[in-house]
Design an enzyme around this catalytic site. Structure first.
Site, PDB file in Angstrom:
ATOM      1  N   LYS A   1      -2.280  -2.999   6.797  1.00 28.52           N
ATOM      2  CA  LYS A   1      -3.338  -2.746   5.806  1.00 28.52           C
ATOM      3  C   LYS A   1      -4.416  -3.835   5.885  1.00 28.52           C
ATOM      4  O   LYS A   1      -5.617  -3.551   5.866  1.00 28.52           O
ATOM      5  CB  LYS A   1      -2.714  -2.709   4.402  1.00 28.52           C
ATOM      6  CG  LYS A   1      -3.702  -2.655   3.261  1.00 28.52           C
ATOM      7  CD  LYS A   1      -4.465  -1.357   3.202  1.00 28.52           C
ATOM      8  CE  LYS A   1      -5.640  -1.461   2.247  1.00 28.52           C
ATOM      9  NZ  LYS A   1      -6.462  -0.271   2.214  1.00 28.52           N
TER      10      LYS A   1
ATOM     11  N   CYS B   1     -11.523  -4.397  -1.651  1.00 25.76           N
ATOM     12  CA  CYS B   1     -10.645  -4.288  -0.472  1.00 25.76           C
ATOM     13  C   CYS B   1     -11.218  -5.076   0.698  1.00 25.76           C
ATOM     14  O   CYS B   1     -10.701  -6.127   1.044  1.00 25.76           O
ATOM     15  CB  CYS B   1     -10.469  -2.817  -0.095  1.00 25.76           C
ATOM     16  SG  CYS B   1      -9.492  -1.903  -1.296  1.00 25.76           S
TER      17      CYS B   1
HETATM   18  N1  LIG Z   1      -9.224   0.997  -5.342  1.00 24.18           N
HETATM   19  C1  LIG Z   1      -9.093   1.234  -4.053  1.00 24.18           C
HETATM   20  O1  LIG Z   1      -9.891   1.917  -3.451  1.00 24.18           O
HETATM   21  C2  LIG Z   1      -7.912   0.675  -3.289  1.00 24.18           C
HETATM   22  C3  LIG Z   1      -7.649   1.178  -2.003  1.00 24.18           C
HETATM   23  C4  LIG Z   1      -6.535   0.699  -1.324  1.00 24.18           C
HETATM   24  C5  LIG Z   1      -5.733  -0.277  -1.887  1.00 24.18           C
HETATM   25  N2  LIG Z   1      -6.033  -0.762  -3.134  1.00 24.18           N
HETATM   26  C6  LIG Z   1      -5.141  -1.774  -3.699  1.00 24.18           C
HETATM   27  O2  LIG Z   1      -4.378  -1.189  -4.747  1.00 24.18           O
HETATM   28  C7  LIG Z   1      -4.087  -2.173  -5.742  1.00 24.18           C
HETATM   29  C8  LIG Z   1      -4.557  -1.685  -7.107  1.00 24.18           C
HETATM   30  O3  LIG Z   1      -5.961  -1.537  -7.034  1.00 24.18           O
HETATM   31  P1  LIG Z   1      -6.761  -0.659  -8.084  1.00 24.18           P
HETATM   32  O4  LIG Z   1      -8.115  -0.453  -7.496  1.00 24.18           O
HETATM   33  O5  LIG Z   1      -5.968   0.532  -8.488  1.00 24.18           O
HETATM   34  O6  LIG Z   1      -6.841  -1.700  -9.304  1.00 24.18           O
HETATM   35  P2  LIG Z   1      -7.290  -1.375 -10.815  1.00 24.18           P
HETATM   36  O7  LIG Z   1      -7.765  -2.648 -11.363  1.00 24.18           O
HETATM   37  O8  LIG Z   1      -8.175  -0.165 -10.835  1.00 24.18           O
HETATM   38  O9  LIG Z   1      -5.930  -0.950 -11.526  1.00 24.18           O
HETATM   39  C9  LIG Z   1      -4.883  -1.816 -11.751  1.00 24.18           C
HETATM   40  C10 LIG Z   1      -4.289  -1.494 -13.111  1.00 24.18           C
HETATM   41  O10 LIG Z   1      -3.120  -2.289 -13.263  1.00 24.18           O
HETATM   42  C11 LIG Z   1      -3.029  -2.700 -14.610  1.00 24.18           C
HETATM   43  N3  LIG Z   1      -2.108  -3.842 -14.644  1.00 24.18           N
HETATM   44  C12 LIG Z   1      -2.321  -5.135 -14.304  1.00 24.18           C
HETATM   45  N4  LIG Z   1      -1.192  -5.841 -14.412  1.00 24.18           N
HETATM   46  C13 LIG Z   1      -0.234  -4.998 -14.842  1.00 24.18           C
HETATM   47  C14 LIG Z   1       1.145  -5.120 -15.138  1.00 24.18           C
HETATM   48  N5  LIG Z   1       1.772  -6.287 -15.002  1.00 24.18           N
HETATM   49  N6  LIG Z   1       1.803  -4.031 -15.588  1.00 24.18           N
HETATM   50  C15 LIG Z   1       1.180  -2.838 -15.727  1.00 24.18           C
HETATM   51  N7  LIG Z   1      -0.125  -2.664 -15.449  1.00 24.18           N
HETATM   52  C16 LIG Z   1      -0.813  -3.708 -15.002  1.00 24.18           C
HETATM   53  C17 LIG Z   1      -4.460  -2.993 -15.007  1.00 24.18           C
HETATM   54  O11 LIG Z   1      -4.635  -2.954 -16.408  1.00 24.18           O
HETATM   55  C18 LIG Z   1      -5.201  -1.851 -14.279  1.00 24.18           C
HETATM   56  O12 LIG Z   1      -5.368  -0.718 -15.110  1.00 24.18           O
HETATM   57  C19 LIG Z   1      -4.764  -3.474  -5.286  1.00 24.18           C
HETATM   58  O13 LIG Z   1      -3.868  -4.230  -4.545  1.00 24.18           O
HETATM   59  C20 LIG Z   1      -5.856  -2.953  -4.342  1.00 24.18           C
HETATM   60  O14 LIG Z   1      -6.227  -3.909  -3.387  1.00 24.18           O
HETATM   61  C21 LIG Z   1      -7.090  -0.303  -3.859  1.00 24.18           C
END
Ligand SMILES: NC(=O)c1ccc[n+]([C@@H]2O[C@H](COP(=O)([O-])OP(=O)(O)OC[C@H]3O[C@@H](n4cnc5c(N)ncnc54)[C@H](O)[C@@H]3O)[C@@H](O)[C@H]2O)c1
Length: 425
Positions: A223, A277
């Site tokens: 990744k 990302c």
């Molecule tokens: N958004 C993208 O396009 C994308 C693509 C690939 C990978 N990722 C990866 O996926 C992961 C999540 O990204 P995202 O964009 O969904 O983030 P985000 O910020 O949109 O969502 C994360 C959620 O987790 C919640 N959270 C934080 N700590 C928590 C806990 N201890 N218990 C429960 N909930 C908790 C937050 O309140 C938030 O709603 C990251 O590692 C990111 O790098 C994101």
């Protein structure tokens, strides 16, 4: 309560851009899913069948998932056969400016699910993570269970061999998530071969792409590699744009011509690289292997410097005018989405406003109220595209939103235009 605990197939921790679509799609495929988020407002919105961010067509899936009774949300985990962690993995900045992976959300989530995980359960880390994080997730979870046993709140701590741990990274493109979630190929990296195999079985519930089983460290690195590849290639295009500015060459024409070579495919330059990302993940590699990741580090530095170059161009143009009005078109980190995180467009808009170069009119069609970052900053206002085009002396195109591509070029006549995306040529 016990009956409810037994009934969930999947418990998804973190209901953001990745966790919510994943939870919803499993639910629409007939699995019983419990979503967990630390934000009570997010939980309430989702239980009402709503969304707390914009993603095309996701509203339909969430409504269907909640309406069928297969998706419920809460602020604390429940027992389930599989746990999926989709929490943020940002970086923090060290005293010397170094970027340090912040795994505190993964640690909190690992410890939070510890009391609910039973032998034989699968725990998947979906968050993009530095190499070795899946092992840390296992260690945090087991450590928490040992503490619970010591406190008399859990009967059995268990060993690493009694649970299945895997890293299954996500590759979806914001704005096209629902299609890509289903059709992209995936990687399932187990701490053991069995964990990888069981994870693959789970994603086969909705994934029509191929799923490749490997070990967790390779999956983590895969990744990071994908996003570093993109970053390095964008840095090449961005560096070319600086060289071309210096030499008085049109970089877009240059790239168009160079790409006619059968083995050359240069990407397009822009105002910088944003999002959570591509602008973040390469630092995880640099942090793990600083001596041998010089190209990846340099690419990050080239892309991080690009917004300052754009600001310098705008300031040079503004210096020739008296009290200019500067329209900054777009605040999101990429086209046709509302996500402002790590956005170079936001950084440029703020830097221009703070420089005192002129009055700044920010336009972001996907946002209705001024974003927090702009509140309290002097000489910048969020306005409509029409007002910005009517009043601006300088128009800076930062994001290629479709609304901006459709602008009647006659409205730009007599203005200084800085098109960082090369779409108005
Ligand atoms: N958004 C993208 O396009 C994308 C693509 C690939 C990978 N990722 C990866 O996926 C992961 C999540 O990204 P995202 O964009 O969904 O983030 P985000 O910020 O949109 O969502 C994360 C959620 O987790 C919640 N959270 C934080 N700590 C928590 C806990 N201890 N218990 C429960 N909930 C908790 C937050 O309140 C938030 O709603 C990251 O590692 C990111 O790098 C994101």
């Amino acid at each position: 309560m016990k009956a409810e605990f037994q009934s969930y197939d999947v418990c998804v921790i973190g209901l953001g851009y990745i966790g919510l679509p994943t939870a919803s799609i499993f639910a629409t495929r007939g699995l019983k899913v419990f979503g967990v988020d630390v934000r009570a407002d997010v939980v309430e919105i989702i239980n009402g069948g709503g969304l707390h961010f914009h993603e095309p067509d996701l509203d339909v899936i969430v409504r269907a998932a909640v309406g069928s009774g297969n998706l419920r949300a809460g602020t604390t985990p429940v027992a389930a056969r599989t746990f999926i962690l989709a929490v943020p993995t940002p970086f923090s900045v060290g005293p010397k400016g170094e970027k340090i992976p912040d795994l505190s959300f993964v640690e909190q989530a690992s410890r939070a699910i510890a009391p609910f995980v039973e032998p034989g359960n699968l725990v998947i880390l979906e968050s993009t993570s530095p190499v070795g994080t899946t092992e840390l997730m296992r260690d945090w979870l087991l450590d928490e269970r040992r503490k619970l046993v010591a406190a008399g709140r859990l009967a059995l701590a268990g060993t690493g061999e009694q649970f299945l741990f895997a890293h299954c990274p996500e590759r979806v493109l914001p704005g096209n998530m629902l299609k890509e979630l289903v059709s992209n190929d995936r990687i399932a990296g187990g701490l053991t071969p069995e964990a990888g195999r069981v994870a693959k079985e789970l994603y086969l519930r909705f994934c029509t792409g191929e799923i490749f089983v490997t070990d967790a460290r390779t999956a983590e690195m895969a990744k990071l590699t994908e996003n570093s590849f993109r970053d390095v290639n964008i840095a090449f295009a961005n560096e070319l744009s600086l060289i071309c500015d210096h030499l008085g060459i049109d970089v877009w024409e240059l790239i168009r011509l160079a790409n006619r070579h059968p083995r050359v495919k240069i990407l397009q330059p822009g105002p910088g690289v944003g999002g959570h990302c591509i602008a973040v993940d390469p630092w995880f590699i640099v942090h793990s292997a600083p001596e041998v990741s010089r190209l990846i580090r340099t690419a990050r530095e080239v892309n991080d410097a690009k917004p300052h170059h754009i600001v310098a161009r705008v300031r040079a143009a503004a210096a020739k005018l008296n009290q200019p009005v500067i329209a900054c078109l777009g605040l999101a980190f990429k086209a046709d989405i509302d996500d402002l995180r790590e956005s170079p467009a936001m950084e440029i808009t703020l830097e221009i406003a703070r420089s005192g170069a002129g009055e700044v009119l920010a336009v972001e069609p996907h946002v209705t109220t001024p974003p927090k970052a702009l509140v309290g900053v002097e000489r910048v206002a969020l306005v409509s595209l029409d007002e910005a085009l009517r009043r601006a002396d300088i128009v800076v195109l930062l994001v290629n939103h479709r609304q901006f591509l459709a602008v009647d070029r006659a409205r730009l006549a007599g203005k200084i235009v800085i098109d960082t995306r090369g779409v108005w040529r």
